[in-house]
Design a protein around this motif. Structure first.
Motif, PDB file in Angstrom:
ATOM      1  N   ASP A 266      -8.683   0.054  -5.419  1.00 13.22           N
ATOM      2  CA  ASP A 266      -8.932  -1.289  -4.893  1.00 13.22           C
ATOM      3  C   ASP A 266      -9.374  -1.238  -3.431  1.00 13.22           C
ATOM      4  OD1 ASP A 266      -8.259  -2.390  -7.333  1.00 13.22           O
ATOM      5  OD2 ASP A 266      -6.196  -2.883  -6.746  1.00 13.22           O
ATOM      6  N   SER A 267      -8.855  -0.264  -2.673  1.00 14.37           N
ATOM      7  CA  SER A 267      -9.289  -0.102  -1.280  1.00 14.37           C
ATOM      8  C   SER A 267     -10.719   0.419  -1.196  1.00 14.37           C
ATOM      9  CB  SER A 267      -8.353   0.871  -0.559  1.00 14.37           C
ATOM     10  OG  SER A 267      -7.040   0.382  -0.515  1.00 14.37           O
TER      11      SER A 267
ATOM     12  N   ASP B 280      -4.032   1.123  -6.087  1.00 17.08           N
ATOM     13  CA  ASP B 280      -4.168   0.707  -4.688  1.00 17.08           C
ATOM     14  C   ASP B 280      -5.370   1.380  -4.032  1.00 17.08           C
ATOM     15  OD1 ASP B 280      -1.983  -0.952  -4.759  1.00 17.08           O
ATOM     16  OD2 ASP B 280      -0.629   0.398  -3.685  1.00 17.08           O
ATOM     17  N   ILE B 281      -5.521   2.655  -4.326  1.00 15.34           N
ATOM     18  CA  ILE B 281      -6.606   3.425  -3.712  1.00 15.34           C
ATOM     19  C   ILE B 281      -7.958   2.966  -4.227  1.00 15.34           C
ATOM     20  CG2 ILE B 281      -7.620   5.744  -3.651  1.00 15.34           C
ATOM     21  CD1 ILE B 281      -4.551   6.670  -3.540  1.00 15.34           C
TER      22      ILE B 281
ATOM     23  N   MET C  72       0.839  -1.206   0.000  1.00 19.49           N
ATOM     24  CA  MET C  72       0.000   0.000   0.000  1.00 19.49           C
ATOM     25  C   MET C  72       0.871   1.252   0.000  1.00 19.49           C
ATOM     26  SD  MET C  72      -3.158  -1.127   0.086  1.00 19.49           S
ATOM     27  CE  MET C  72      -4.277   0.001   0.910  1.00 19.49           C
TER      28      MET C  72
ATOM     29  N   LEU D 143      -6.835   7.584   4.373  1.00 11.84           N
ATOM     30  CA  LEU D 143      -7.958   7.484   3.445  1.00 11.84           C
ATOM     31  C   LEU D 143      -9.303   7.784   4.105  1.00 11.84           C
ATOM     32  CD1 LEU D 143      -7.074   4.388   1.208  1.00 11.84           C
ATOM     33  CD2 LEU D 143      -6.798   6.813   0.707  1.00 11.84           C
TER      34      LEU D 143
ATOM     35  N   ASN E 284      -2.140   5.984   2.717  1.00 17.01           N
ATOM     36  CA  ASN E 284      -3.403   5.259   2.730  1.00 17.01           C
ATOM     37  C   ASN E 284      -4.024   5.185   4.121  1.00 17.01           C
ATOM     38  OD1 ASN E 284      -3.151   4.887   0.014  1.00 17.01           O
ATOM     39  ND2 ASN E 284      -3.367   2.654   0.079  1.00 17.01           N
ATOM     40  N   SER E 285      -3.221   5.388   5.160  1.00 12.80           N
ATOM     41  CA  SER E 285      -3.781   5.407   6.513  1.00 12.80           C
ATOM     42  C   SER E 285      -4.694   6.604   6.709  1.00 12.80           C
ATOM     43  CB  SER E 285      -2.652   5.436   7.546  1.00 12.80           C
ATOM     44  OG  SER E 285      -1.840   6.597   7.366  1.00 12.80           O
TER      45      SER E 285
END
Length: 477
Positions: free
Chosen positions: A318-319, A315-316, A1, A8, A5-6
């Motif tokens: 997919d999250s 990545d974003i 990641m 988000l 991303n923490s």
């Protein structure tokens, strides 16, 4: 990641907090569709929103009255979010209906969804601005309000003027049938007006005294048609006759004008093809004993993709997942699909190399792949991508099968399904911008990837140094 991303959930919450006002902005721009360089009301609406959200505003970028920029934050890296708000001619359409029903016959309409494009980009920029304020993190976010993407190449003029010279990362998006990362490059192109001047005469009494400019236009068309066999198969040439010299066939036409769009996969090939087309024009003038003048109106480069940024955005997505459409969205999408041909629907799946499914709306994020594909169109985002690492998203704002530049796009432009797709892509862009702000390794990798892809090439604008933004010329019909 990717780093960042923490954060988000926080940045997504900041997007959600202001969804309503930016949805209203999108609908407001939809209601005032304005074409190439004439987007006065749309630019004003974006300026008002920038002011309301606390951005410092710069107007008249590159001498373009409808180009503007809002900045917030201080120090640190600069993240640019690119927005657009121009419409298309002849695509007027009533919103929310699945039948062709123009509001005003022949009037403009947002047939490429740029009402959504600008609003989502500004929403993403605002969320980053709010995050910077809440966390006290050094960094700046800019929203660039860019007019005239449809044929006017405003961003190319802005790049030439140095508007992106201190930007670290650029992010944009486009309305689509699907949600995910845009992994295609684009065609470089150039728009040139060829004007022929001859001599009027009575077409029956003394035709030998006339020199037909219209003949020159027609002969140029014949010459270009023959040239098509002897140019690369992935290049494209289109034209439109702007001035036929009058409506009287008994008068030899003393003036005529034709506009050509020339496209090639890369800039060097474009420059070579332009010279060949100009030689055809010169030959047509020689054959008809007329005078020829060519004026370059606009030009854009081929898009340079960026793997580190695409991977970070993937990545974003997919999250986050695809937008959560409801039964009303599905029902409206089914109505729209009933107006589409099987070929329309198949083309949408084929463009993304996906196995077709019988669903009206995308319930998935486009999967990652390493193949850089060639899309058929052009975009002035490409010029930004030559000077700044750039990444673009797709937002799922359309029923699957909807083709851009159609009345069906306009019909969906104010729908709840389009609004959901708009908010979803705003979250993806805001989170990508946040990741780039927080991660120096990501920024360094993005710049290294850009330099690798350029292979030592310097940016050379496809627009001549002497050319000015064609604000008046682009309104010529």
């Amino acid at each position: 990641m990717t780093d960042g991303n923490s954060n988000l959930p926080l940045v997504w919450a900041l997007v959600d907090r202001k969804t309503e006002v930016f949805t209203e902005l999108s609908d407001r721009v939809w209601e005032t569709p304005e074409t190439c360089y004439m987007e006065t009301q749309s630019a004003a609406a974006h300026r008002e929103m920038l002011e309301a959200q606390g951005f410092a505003i710069t107007e008249n970028i590159a001498g373009i009255p409808t180009a503007l920029m809002g900045e917030a934050g201080s120090g640190g890296p600069v993240i640019a979010i690119l927005g657009e708000y121009d419409a298309l001619a002849g695509l007027s359409q009533r919103a929310g209906v699945a039948t062709h029903d123009p509001l005003t016959a022949g009037a403009n309409g947002h047939g490429c969804g740029h009402n959504l494009l600008g609003s989502a980009s500004l929403l993403a920029a605002t969320a980053i601005k709010d995050w910077l304020e809440q966390t006290g993190t050094p960094g700046r976010v800019r929203y660039y309000g860019c007019p005239a993407e449809e044929g006017g190449a405003a961003k190319a003029f802005m790049v030439r003027d140095g508007a992106f010279s201190d930007v670290d990362i650029a992010i944009s998006w486009h309305p689509s049938n699907f949600a995910g990362v845009q992994r295609e490059t684009s065609l470089a192109n150039c728009r040139i007006d060829f004007t022929f001047t001859g001599r009027a005469a009575h077409a029956a009494a003394v035709p030998e005294l006339g020199r037909s400019a219209l003949d020159a236009v027609e002969l140029m068309s014949v010459g270009v048609n023959y040239m098509r066999e002897h140019m690369p198969s992935d290049c494209r040439i289109h034209y439109a006759i702007l001035d036929t010299g009058g409506i009287s066939p008994n008068v030899v036409q003393a003036h005529a004008k034709v506009r050509y769009v020339i496209r090639a996969p890369e800039l060097q090939g474009l420059f070579a093809l332009i010279e060949r087309v100009k030689k055809v024009a010169e030959g047509a003038a020689l054959m008809t004993e007329t005078k020829m003048e060519s004026v370059t109106l606009a030009g854009v480069s081929n898009l340079i993709v960026n793997t580190p940024l695409m991977d970070a955005m993937q990545d974003i997505w997919d999250s986050m997942g695809a937008p959560a459409f409801d039964t009303h969205d599905v029902a409206f999408a089914e109505q729209i699909r009933s107006t589409l041909s099987p070929e329309d629907i198949a083309a949408s799946w084929a463009q993304e190399r996906l196995e077709p499914r019988d669903i009206p709306l995308a319930d998935f994020v486009l999967p990652a792949h390493n193949e850089v594909r060639q899309m058929g169109g052009s975009t002035d985002v490409a010029d930004v991508s030559w000077v700044v690492p750039t990444v673009q998203a797709y937002g799922a704002t359309l029923a699957i099968g909807t083709q851009l530049h159609t009345w069906q796009v306009v019909a969906q432009g104010q729908s709840p399904l389009a609004h959901k797709g708009m908010v979803s892509v705003a979250k993806a862009m805001a989170a990508t911008g946040l990741a780039a702000l927080q991660s120096e390794p990501l920024r360094e990798a993005a710049w290294a990837d850009l330099k690798r892809r350029l292979k030592g090439q310097e940016y050379k604008s496809p627009i001549p140094v002497s050319a000015e933004p064609p604000i008046a010329a682009m309104t010529t019909k």
